[in-house]
Design an enzyme around this catalytic site. Structure first.
Site, PDB file in Angstrom:
ATOM      1  N   GLY A 181     -62.973 -15.284  20.622  1.00  0.00           N
ATOM      2  CA  GLY A 181     -62.542 -13.951  21.008  1.00  0.00           C
ATOM      3  C   GLY A 181     -61.579 -13.973  22.188  1.00  0.00           C
ATOM      4  CB  SER A 182     -61.027 -11.502  24.861  1.00  0.00           C
ATOM      5  OG  SER A 182     -60.826 -10.416  23.983  1.00  0.00           O
ATOM      6  CB  THR A 183     -63.154 -16.665  26.128  1.00  0.00           C
ATOM      7  OG1 THR A 183     -63.436 -17.108  24.802  1.00  0.00           O
ATOM      8  CG2 THR A 183     -64.282 -15.764  26.599  1.00  0.00           C
ATOM      9  CB  ILE A 184     -59.031 -18.185  22.888  1.00  0.00           C
ATOM     10  CG1 ILE A 184     -58.468 -19.588  22.685  1.00  0.00           C
ATOM     11  CG2 ILE A 184     -58.290 -17.166  22.030  1.00  0.00           C
ATOM     12  CD1 ILE A 184     -58.658 -20.139  21.293  1.00  0.00           C
ATOM     13  CE  LYS A 185     -57.495 -10.811  23.609  1.00  0.00           C
ATOM     14  NZ  LYS A 185     -57.890  -9.411  23.913  1.00  0.00           N
TER      15      LYS A 185
END
Length: 591
Positions: A312-316
């Site tokens: 999810g957003s932790t890879i942004k």
């Protein structure tokens, strides 16, 4: 001639009148060769017996002695004490205690009175029916119970029941219990590692058993000790990287969060930024390794390393870092996210809110899917795949831990435009929580990544440069803004310390489809930001209730963990701000 003389003459004549060989009744017609044959056979038999006696007494002495010893001599194995497992400060996490196995010769034991057998069953803590079932008279020797405590063994021996045999062995004891069990693991009744470090380092921990030669009687009792045959060699001690204090803090934080948010499970990991050591790894639900009678599969799962999920957003921040590193963007590059959604090959990608026009820092702070997708469209798919590979996504783990999963990243040539767009904000690939935490090394350090270790490290490892120190510093600034009152992780603030990180929320796949009710919330953070010491990653699986996102469930859990860990490690505060400001309606990241 006298009368006497006349009577004697006929007797003499009678005795001499008929020869033995001339009597037709008494005559024996035996050929000479038959008598000689019988004599030869008897002579040959005596010769054969003499040769056999010489053979047995002279040539085959060793064989006969060996066969004789096999009837009465036994080799008793002397178990070697398994090596201790200790934390980085020398606190014992696993040790072996001497116990005994209680065995029996059923035919002899069954001769005892019912009262004595009932007392034996009571001391062995088993029903009498189970004891009698084990005492099968058809069996010569049977174990009644393994790893019996010494005080119980002493009471059993005082019963003096004929046919009862006891043998020395060891039982593993875990002082930390359920707090450390997913990291340390446990052994089986044979003292062989089954999970965790006990399994991975089985060869070094187990040692080499010794042996002693003894003479046993028919009941298995030792009648004579013939001496040591081979000395036992104890196993080697193992010093882990984990810190017991931090482990307890992590476990308590995860347990409280799972119960507070009525979640299915949770996990947390704490990494040392400088050495790559795993300082804590906690899972909940858990189990007591000292009593595994009610162990279930859910309790046994080490979710931090074996479970994978869409990051999810932790890879942004990874997507942004690649854009910065290749100079396709700068922190001030502006992107228009209006009207809150965009179409990619006919598929809609949306944000939770319409964030309008934002620079790169603002895109990370608000966790805009649209902004990150527009950045990824400037980067070739191959370069993104190579970035993922360098961070260890989809690669065979080298953590030195059994069961560690590789996750999944498909080859870049098979990526469709919508799939690449989804990957940019963490969908369409899978990682473990430990993999995700390690990838943030490039931000906490000066752009390089180092191997992780579950053993104490004496020398700092050499890292592999992934991004430049400048890019790492720029992303750290963005991650710190995420934890500000305006960011999605405002609940991750820690009084007295500057922290940064990124939240993430991913819908779970149920029956091949994304579920609207089942999700995972997580947070990966760095503390303190002035001089990074820890990377802290938290995962809350399937929280039930109004609070479900990473910013609502994982961020406050990480804050609690970080606050206690920083104080326990005597890390000096780097911020004068002591009051935490959390907006009435915190910003939530886009799913």
């Amino acid at each position: 001639m006298s009368r006497v003389e006349r009577r004697a003459v006929p007797r003499v004549a009678a005795s001499k009148g008929v020869a033995f060989s001339k009597s037709p009744v008494l005559a024996v017609n035996v050929p000479n060769w038959r008598s000689r044959l019988v004599l030869f056979v008897l002579f040959s038999a005596f010769v054969a017996l003499a040769v056999r006696a010489l053979w047995l007494q002279g040539v085959s002495t060793q064989f006969l002695q060996k066969q004789g010893k096999s009837r009465y001599e036994r080799v008793v194995e002397l178990p070697a004490a398994r090596g201790k497992i200790m934390d980085r400060h020398g606190q014992v996490l696993a040790s072996s205690l001497p116990v005994k196995a209680v065995a029996a010769f059923p035919k002899e034991v069954l001769k005892e009175s019912p009262d004595r057998l009932a007392e034996l069953a009571r001391l062995l803590e088993m029903p009498q029916s189970e004891l009698r079932a084990k005492l099968d008279p058809k069996r010569t020797y049977v174990y009644l119970k393994r790893q019996v405590e010494m005080d119980a063994v002493e009471k059993i021996e005082k019963l003096k029941i004929e046919g009862i045999d006891t043998r020395k062995e060891y039982k593993r004891y875990y002082p930390q219990g359920e707090v450390m069990t997913h990291l340390v693991g446990f052994t089986n009744v044979e003292d062989k590692g089954q999970e965790g470090m006990e399994l991975f380092h089985q060869k070094n921990l187990m040692g080499v058993p010794g042996s002693r030669r003894v003479i046993r009687d028919r009941l298995g009792h030792i009648a004579e000790d013939l001496g040591m045959f081979r000395e036992p060699h104890e196993g080697k001690d193992l010093t882990l990287s984990v810190d017991s204090k931090l482990q307890y803090i992590a476990f308590t934080s995860v347990k409280n969060a799972v119960e507070k948010f009525n979640a299915q499970a949770g996990g947390a990991v704490v990494l040392d930024v400088e050495t790559g050591e795993v300082l804590a790894m906690a899972n909940y639900p858990t189990y007591n390794p000292n009593d595994r009678s009610k162990l279930t599969g859910a309790q046994l799962r080490n979710r931090v390393i074996t479970d994978t999920f869409e990051p999810g957003s932790t890879i942004k921040p990874v997507t942004v870092a690649l854009g910065l590193e290749t100079r396709r963007i700068t922190p001030d590059t502006v992107f228009d996210t209006n009207p809150g959604f965009m179409m990619v090959t006919g598929k809609r990608i949306r944000d939770t809110h319409n964030y309008g026009v934002r620079n790169v820092g603002g895109i990370i702070q608000k966790s805009s899917n649209i902004g990150v997708v527009k950045i990824s469209q400037m980067i070739p798919a191959q370069e993104m795949w190579e970035m993922y590979t360098k961070l260890g996504y989809g690669q065979a783990p080298r953590f030195g831990f059994p069961g560690a999963t590789a996750g999944r990243v498909r080859p870049w040539k098979s990526w469709k435009p919508i799939e690449y767009a989804n990957m940019a904000f963490g969908h369409g690939l899978s990682v473990s929580l430990l993999q995700m935490a390690r990838s943030y090394m490039i931000f906490a350090r000066n752009g390089d990544i180092i191997p992780l270790s579950f053993l104490k490290v004496d020398e700092k490892p050499v890292g592999q440069q992934v991004i430049s120190p400048k890019t790492a510093a720029q992303v750290r600034t963005m991650l710190e803004s995420v934890v500000s009152p305006e960011g999605t992780a405002s609940k991750a603030q820690v009084p007295g310390y500057r922290v940064g990180g990124k939240t993430g929320t991913a819908e779970k796949i149920v029956n091949g489809r994304y579920s609207r009710t089942d999700n995972i919330g997580y947070f990966v953070g760095i503390a303190p930001m002035s001089k990074p010491r820890f990377i802290i990653a938290v995962m809350i699986d399937n929280p039930r209730g109004a609070l479900r996102t990473g910013g609502s469930v994982a961020a406050p859990t990480a804050a609690d963990l970080a606050a206690n860990a920083l104080r326990a490690a005597n890390v000096p505060p780097d911020s004068s701000i002591t009051d935490i400001i959390i907006p009435d309606e915190p910003v939530e990241e886009s799913l």
